[in-house]
Enzyme design. Structure first.
Site, PDB file in Angstrom:
ATOM      1  N   SER A 180      42.301  -6.702  -5.226  1.00 28.87           N
ATOM      2  CA  SER A 180      42.410  -5.521  -5.806  1.00 28.87           C
ATOM      3  C   SER A 180      40.902  -5.476  -6.579  1.00 28.87           C
ATOM      4  CB  SER A 180      43.460  -5.720  -6.958  1.00 28.87           C
ATOM      5  OG  SER A 180      43.988  -4.503  -7.210  1.00 28.87           O
ATOM      6  N   ASP A 388      51.392  -2.214   1.088  1.00 28.07           N
ATOM      7  CA  ASP A 388      50.779  -1.605  -0.086  1.00 28.07           C
ATOM      8  C   ASP A 388      50.327  -0.165   0.171  1.00 28.07           C
ATOM      9  OD1 ASP A 388      49.428  -1.442  -2.656  1.00 28.07           O
ATOM     10  OD2 ASP A 388      47.594  -2.514  -1.703  1.00 28.07           O
ATOM     11  N   HIS A 445      50.725  -5.549  -2.037  1.00 29.39           N
ATOM     12  CA  HIS A 445      49.518  -5.576  -2.568  1.00 29.39           C
ATOM     13  C   HIS A 445      49.162  -7.147  -2.706  1.00 29.39           C
ATOM     14  CE1 HIS A 445      46.166  -4.335  -5.098  1.00 29.39           C
ATOM     15  NE2 HIS A 445      46.923  -4.953  -6.079  1.00 29.39           N
TER      16      HIS A 445
END
Length: 656
Positions: A180, A388, A445
């Site tokens: 991320s 994701d 994710h």
């Protein structure tokens, strides 16, 4: 149980005695010898050697970084002499997400006890989870960081202090991994390391940086935002017939205009900082358009971190992953914080609103600008979970296509290679000139959360521990590659694979600095080994005597007559309180308590406001590692020491 604990202590003692250099006595205060469930739930051979605590970086502003290190007591040969530093995103989200829900050896069960994660990355190398920037998780400071270059400077200071405590790690091969918003952190830290290696001061040795692994990375935010509509159409949760479609296209067009006005190869700092608010709005609009108002309340919104899941609107993924409801209370147990050697105890919050609001990144260029120079020296692997939305794989492949590195733009060719792990199709791989991209199938994710064993094998792709057969890349369960039949396999080599897919290409540290680091570290290590033999022997002897004394005392206690009248426990009951367990992004101002060929979709993105934080949908969605930032007025300070924690559906300024 007693002998189980003694076995673990012996393992720790041997780890200490193996290399009693300057840092050995210092690191003893960081030992972790017990956690709830450690001896009852984990096989004794799987209990890792652990170190945990808060390292002082800058005494002048009270900056301390928290780390939790895991060492495999029985490492396989291919995993020796490696240290992996893991970072989660945010900005302001704790790497304890990575330690207890992803790449670490533990998960937390409903009884708030640890259980074993069979896919832990500590089997692929020592792994160190670090809470940063200051104020994140169990880290703390009187001042906050504001820009990405600050992250680099402060993390290099952390490395300096870390290697003072663990000097035997200084010669290890170093890898960075994370996800991320770590897609911004990691390139900046790597850039700082390479610059340090080229400008060493007297007495310094280079760090042996060997590779970067970034999962669902938020690396080129504006360019990646343009992928949302295409991804949603391909996944099938939006269509042109939906109300609001024209509004979604208008939002996409505005973002495209921003991207057209900013050259991603321009070395100057963009007016749009790390992310444009205009592009940030595309995801918000997408989730609104995709909302199913006819579905049950808790199923109306697609989960932005895994499009196959649903959530209530406007949460849209804030209530995920489910493990968080156990992790938060576990880390807030006073006894656990003591066992983790916290000197400054503080409530653990997954994501810090205060850190997110202060980390504006207003004068920082997006990390995508750093990739070309990094790729001259260091292999980089970008991987995306294909389910994701927020940091999806289409966006990652799109910015790679426009990137120029090592003398060429984009990939060398259009070849895509299947990746098989343990005999099963796990995804596909592309590689050119030190850059590797992996689309990991059936994952979100947080790839290690869904596929811990498979995700650990990504280290094999970076280090060249794989085979090639029929233009497929083959990796195996930990330590089993040698058991595979070699007669029908082609060893990875530059000549056998087009598009530079080879062990040499993926694992090469083309930098001379890496080679110099290895040579220098090995030479220094050789000088130390002989001089410390006697010290090692004495230290081990003392440890053995102490353990024998404990055993003798225990045996004496067990053999004495016991009274028929037994006293009850007298320990005080400790009351622990924490807020709503489903709240994803909470303000860390509570922290100032006592001193304390196949297609899929993927990747998570961080949303941001004008202050540089990535905001949740409609300004109300909290991203796991990229939540949207709310206006400062949304955060009401109740007192100097505690800030009111927002309710679950209020806006928050942090992401994971």
């Amino acid at each position: 149980m007693f002998f189980h604990a003694i076995l673990v202590l012996i393992q720790v003692a041997l780890a200490l005695g193996a290399s009693p250099r300057a840092g050995s006595s210092e690191r003893s205060k960081y030992f972790v010898t017990s956690l709830p469930g450690m001896y009852s739930n984990l096989p004794k051979e799987e209990i890792p050697i652990m170190f945990s605590g808060q390292l002082e970086l800058f005494p002048e502003n009270n900056t301390h970084y928290y780390f939790w290190k895991f060492v495999n007591p029985n490492p396989i040969a291919e995993a020796e002499r490696r240290t992996i530093f893991w970072l989660n995103g945010g900005p302001g989200c704790s790497s304890m997400d990575g330690a207890l829900m992803e790449a670490g050896p533990f998960r937390v069960n409903d009884d708030k006890e640890i259980v074993y994660n069979n896919g832990s990355w500590h089997k692929a190398g020592d792994i160190v989870f670090v809470d940063q920037p200051a104020g994140t998780g169990f880290s703390y400071s009187d001042e906050y960081e504001h820009e990405l270059p600050d992250v680099s400077v402060h993390f290099l200071k952390f490395l300096e202090k870390y290697f003072e405590v663990f000097p035997e790690d200084r010669q290890n091969q170093i890898f960075f991994a994370g996800e991320s918003y770590a897609g911004q952190y990691i390139p900046y830290i790597a850039d700082g390391i390479l610059k340090r290696n080229k400008n060493l001061k007297a007495g310094e040795s280079p760090y042996d940086l060997r590779g970067l692994l970034i999962g669902n990375g938020w690396i080129a935010p504006n360019e990646q935002s343009l992928s949302y509509v295409q991804y949603a159409l391909q996944a099938g949760f939006v269509s042109p017939s939906m109300p609001g479609w024209s509004r979604l296209l208008a939002s996409q067009e505005r973002c495209q205009n921003v991207v057209n006005s900013v050259n991603t190869q321009d070395d100057s700092v963009s007016d749009y900082k790390v992310v444009s608010d205009v592009c940030d709005q595309v995801l918000n609009t997408l989730l609104e358009v995709a909302r199913d108002r006819d579905a049950p309340a808790d199923q109306q919104c697609v989960n932005m971190y895994d499009y196959t899941l649903r959530d209530e609107f406007p949460s849209c993924g804030m209530n995920w992953p489910p493990d968080l409801v156990n992790v938060k209370p576990f880390l807030n147990i006073p006894g656990v914080q003591s066992q983790l050697n916290l000197v400054h105890k503080k409530p653990w919050l997954e994501c810090s609103g205060r850190v997110g609001r202060n980390f504006v990144a207003q004068r920082s260029k997006p990390a995508v600008h750093l990739l070309p120079s990094l790729l001259e020296d260091v292999p980089i692997l970008l991987f995306n979970g294909n389910r994701d939305i927020i940091c999806n794989y289409i966006g990652t492949e799109a910015f790679i296509k426009e990137l120029e590195w090592n003398g060429q733009k984009g990939w060398d060719d259009d070849n895509v290679f299947d990746w098989n792990f343990d005999g099963n199709l796990a995804g596909y791989v592309r590689n050119s000139r030190n850059l590797t991209f992996v689309n990991v199938f059936n994952s979100s994710h947080m790839v290690p959360f869904d596929l811990p064993d498979t995700s650990r094998s990504l280290m094999d792709l970076v280090t060249g521990n794989f085979d090639i057969k029929d233009d497929k890349i083959l990796t195996y369960k930990l330590g089993t590659r040698g058991q595979a039949k070699q007669s029908d396999k082609k060893p990875a080599s530059t000549s056998s694979i087009p598009s530079e897919i080879s062990a040499t290409a993926l694992a090469s540290g083309s930098s001379s600095a890496s080679a110099q680091a290895s040579a220098t570290a090995n030479e220094a290590d050789g000088d130390n080994n002989t001089s410390h033999k006697i010290e090692r022997a004495i230290q081990l002897l003392v440890i053995i005597v102490l353990l024998w004394g404990i055993y003798a005392l225990y045996s004496s206690y067990k053999s004495r007559p016991s009274s028929i009248i037994k006293s009850g426990p007298t320990g005080k009951k400790k009351n622990v309180q924490w807020a709503d367990q489903l709240r994803r992004f909470q303000e860390d101002d509570q922290v100032r308590v006592q001193p304390h060929g196949i297609f899929a979709k993927a990747l998570n993105k961080f949303k941001g406001n004008s202050d540089g934080a990535y905001a949740p949908v409609q300004g109300r969605y909290e991203d796991i590692e990229m939540s949207s930032a709310s206006p400062i007025d949304d955060f009401v300070v109740v007192s100097d020491d505690e800030e009111e924690e927002p309710s679950r559906n209020e806006p928050s300024s942090n992401q994971k």
